[in-house]
Scaffold this motif. Sequence first.
Motif, PDB file in Angstrom:
ATOM      1  N   PHE A 327       0.831  -1.203   0.000  1.00 24.39           N
ATOM      2  CA  PHE A 327       0.000   0.000   0.000  1.00 24.39           C
ATOM      3  C   PHE A 327       0.868   1.258   0.000  1.00 24.39           C
ATOM      4  CE2 PHE A 327      -1.822   3.336   2.748  1.00 24.39           C
ATOM      5  CZ  PHE A 327      -2.866   3.743   1.933  1.00 24.39           C
ATOM      6  N   THR A 331       0.985   4.163  -2.874  1.00 26.61           N
ATOM      7  CA  THR A 331       0.722   5.549  -2.474  1.00 26.61           C
ATOM      8  C   THR A 331       1.849   6.473  -2.922  1.00 26.61           C
ATOM      9  OG1 THR A 331      -0.549   4.800  -0.547  1.00 26.61           O
ATOM     10  CG2 THR A 331       0.277   7.063  -0.510  1.00 26.61           C
ATOM     11  N   GLU A 334       1.523   7.118  -6.635  1.00 30.85           N
ATOM     12  CA  GLU A 334       0.408   8.015  -6.923  1.00 30.85           C
ATOM     13  C   GLU A 334       0.715   9.443  -6.487  1.00 30.85           C
ATOM     14  OE1 GLU A 334      -2.675   7.446  -8.657  1.00 30.85           O
ATOM     15  OE2 GLU A 334      -1.073   6.081  -9.253  1.00 30.85           O
ATOM     16  N   THR A 335       1.546   9.596  -5.456  1.00 30.41           N
ATOM     17  CA  THR A 335       1.933  10.932  -5.013  1.00 30.41           C
ATOM     18  C   THR A 335       2.801  11.618  -6.068  1.00 30.41           C
ATOM     19  OG1 THR A 335       1.836  10.218  -2.702  1.00 30.41           O
ATOM     20  CG2 THR A 335       3.057  12.240  -3.182  1.00 30.41           C
ATOM     21  N   THR A 528      -6.316   2.946  -8.563  1.00 28.64           N
ATOM     22  CA  THR A 528      -7.366   2.860  -7.539  1.00 28.64           C
ATOM     23  C   THR A 528      -7.694   1.414  -7.241  1.00 28.64           C
ATOM     24  OG1 THR A 528      -8.292   4.967  -8.305  1.00 28.64           O
ATOM     25  CG2 THR A 528      -9.706   3.573  -6.937  1.00 28.64           C
ATOM     26  N   THR A 531      -4.960  -0.089  -5.129  1.00 22.80           N
ATOM     27  CA  THR A 531      -5.071   0.343  -3.730  1.00 22.80           C
ATOM     28  C   THR A 531      -6.134  -0.456  -3.003  1.00 22.80           C
ATOM     29  OG1 THR A 531      -4.373   2.593  -4.302  1.00 22.80           O
ATOM     30  CG2 THR A 531      -5.553   2.296  -2.225  1.00 22.80           C
ATOM     31  N   GLN A 547      -4.304   7.912   1.456  1.00 29.09           N
ATOM     32  CA  GLN A 547      -3.591   8.125   0.196  1.00 29.09           C
ATOM     33  C   GLN A 547      -3.827   9.522  -0.344  1.00 29.09           C
ATOM     34  OE1 GLN A 547      -4.634   5.978  -3.666  1.00 29.09           O
ATOM     35  NE2 GLN A 547      -2.909   4.737  -2.950  1.00 29.09           N
ATOM     36  N   ARG A 548      -5.067  10.002  -0.218  1.00 26.51           N
ATOM     37  CA  ARG A 548      -5.388  11.342  -0.710  1.00 26.51           C
ATOM     38  C   ARG A 548      -4.684  12.419   0.110  1.00 26.51           C
ATOM     39  NH1 ARG A 548      -8.100  12.379  -5.458  1.00 26.51           N
ATOM     40  NH2 ARG A 548      -9.240  14.081  -4.478  1.00 26.51           N
ATOM     41  N   GLN A 551      -1.187  12.550  -1.035  1.00 25.03           N
ATOM     42  CA  GLN A 551      -1.121  13.154  -2.365  1.00 25.03           C
ATOM     43  C   GLN A 551      -1.272  14.667  -2.306  1.00 25.03           C
ATOM     44  OE1 GLN A 551      -4.014  11.264  -4.852  1.00 25.03           O
ATOM     45  NE2 GLN A 551      -3.023   9.268  -4.799  1.00 25.03           N
TER      46      GLN A 551
END
Length: 639
Positions: A327, A331, A334-335, A528, A531, A547-548, A551
């Motif tokens: 995970f 993450t 995605e960042t 997504t 994740t 995660q958001r 980010q």
Amino acid sequence: MDVIVEEGHGVIDVTEESEKMPLPSDNMVTSDFKEDTSCGLKIPFRDDRLLMPMFQRFASPRCSLALLSMAYFFSDGIGSGVFSSTISTVEKQFQLHSTETGLIAATVDIGSCVALLATIYFGENIIKTQWIGSGIVFVIIGSSIFVTPQYTSTEYGFGEEDLNYCGNVTLSVCDISPLRWYRFVFMAGTFFMGLGMEYITTIPLSYLDENVKQSYSSLYHGIFNGVGAIGLAAGYMLGGISLQLYNNPSKSVLITIDSSLWVGAWWLFFIVGAAALLLIVFPVFLLPGNLSQSDNVRRNREHKIKSHRVSSRVASRLLSLSCNKLFIAITVSETFHACLTFGVMTYAVKMGVDLYGMSESTASLALGSLSIISTVLGYISGGVLVSKLGLNLKGILQFMLACSVLSCAFSFGFLIHCPGKKLGIVNINKTNAIVGPCNAQCHCTTENYNPVCDDDGSLYFSPCHAGCGIQEAFSVASDCECLLGKNVTNGTVSSTKCVSERCPKFPLLITLMFLCFLSAFLGVTPSTQATLRSVAFDERTTAISVQRVVQIVFGRIVGRLAFGAVFDNSCLIWSSECGAEGACRVYDSELVSRNLTILITTGKICIVVVLLCAISLAQRRSNHCGKANEPPNILISTK
């Protein structure tokens, strides 16, 4: 119309007051309420609902996807698209500094972080549709607050055109204006918009995932993300169109859109978008916490991942996620993607103007169209491919890796750029005064930017900097000393002569940019899915929220700052504001192009490295689970 109140384990008639059951002692939602599959409105401050059976036919995955996608379309169109394309006009009307408008934009991310922290704290113990509906309400409130200064402040007046020729320069008044205090109102509006947008963006992902089959989940996510991307691009383009109308459309004015004093109707589509969301919020509130016939889906999905059941306490969920290496790897990748995406999105118009010689309106339309096509194709195609190919977790990560490698290769296209602006005065000193022998006696200032050009296209900061002694109009001057000895037909400068020549490299540039964006967005929907499949079933909402947050803090904000630094470090000419350094007016296009390419390709390479690590972790997890499920070896003796 029959209206029934459902409470606890029973159903009672609202007219029978004497038979009502006592309210629960705490404020937590009961399990029956959370698992309810009927349409209705929650009664405020109670655990009851007003059931509305006539709307039950709309409680289906497809109708839910349509409603949630439309909410995403309008909220992202307002908070990201229209806001990004109009914030510079707000800055001009309310006499704000660039740092202040940057702080207004950052308040959106602050609101998003607050929303995500609340989602992380409550985790799965929420009724997702109620929170999504509340998010829509927050966006409506934020949009209403944001346009309030347009109607409560004094009407914008453009006044007299400034004089800006040799020996006669109108200096700016540096007194603090009451208009500047409206920046706090704008910050309040963007905070509420960020708060609501995050609920609309994050929570529907887990809501859709838990109410459809896993094989359909990626397709639903692709459609949801694709519609949101269309909303962002449409808002960006519509915001640019609204600026072509004067701030007060009913008023006739003498200036045109080419004037530096022109202020467009930036507020228009904030009102239109809020009105559209007002029509959507009621149906979203009616959606049940869980769709009908989703019990089997949920029971099957809960046992997909072999892991212990985590406690509902936020500390336990966060501890579990912090120990999940896969995970964390997803993450991080995605960042990096968020860093590049929001950096490009924030400065897209500036890139179009300074690298490719477009006008601002042309850049908005061209890059907005490019954004619509690439994001929609990427989001939806990525979801469809994952769904049709039936990829497992490792296969999804490999698909993301392939997309990142392609995007990294195409990102070298940013090295291609169009010729930069030719400056009429080339000896720029350390204070950016743009001085020369022809204008040294004019006492020019860099506070009033009024660019003009001569016949060969050379750019001057203002008629004063061209050494012009006669200003025939605001952007037309003659008797210009700096034009003497040049191969020009006359000594006149004008803003109409500052027309960028068509760049022959533009078709190649736009093609490579499209392929770079498309290959990058192809991996968004699969990420997504990766994740959601890398964490326990009851950790999904918390995982997406964590995660958001990462980010936003390390992706969005850092990306905007990094891309801003690239442009600032490539500036040739700065304007000034009350003696302090202001905005950059002319960039070195070659330096911008090179620095952007270095920044983007470095980020893409980091994504590739992290995804390789994630694939290795997924393979290790798969081997571990395979060994755990193998039957024990039994030795049978033949003796």
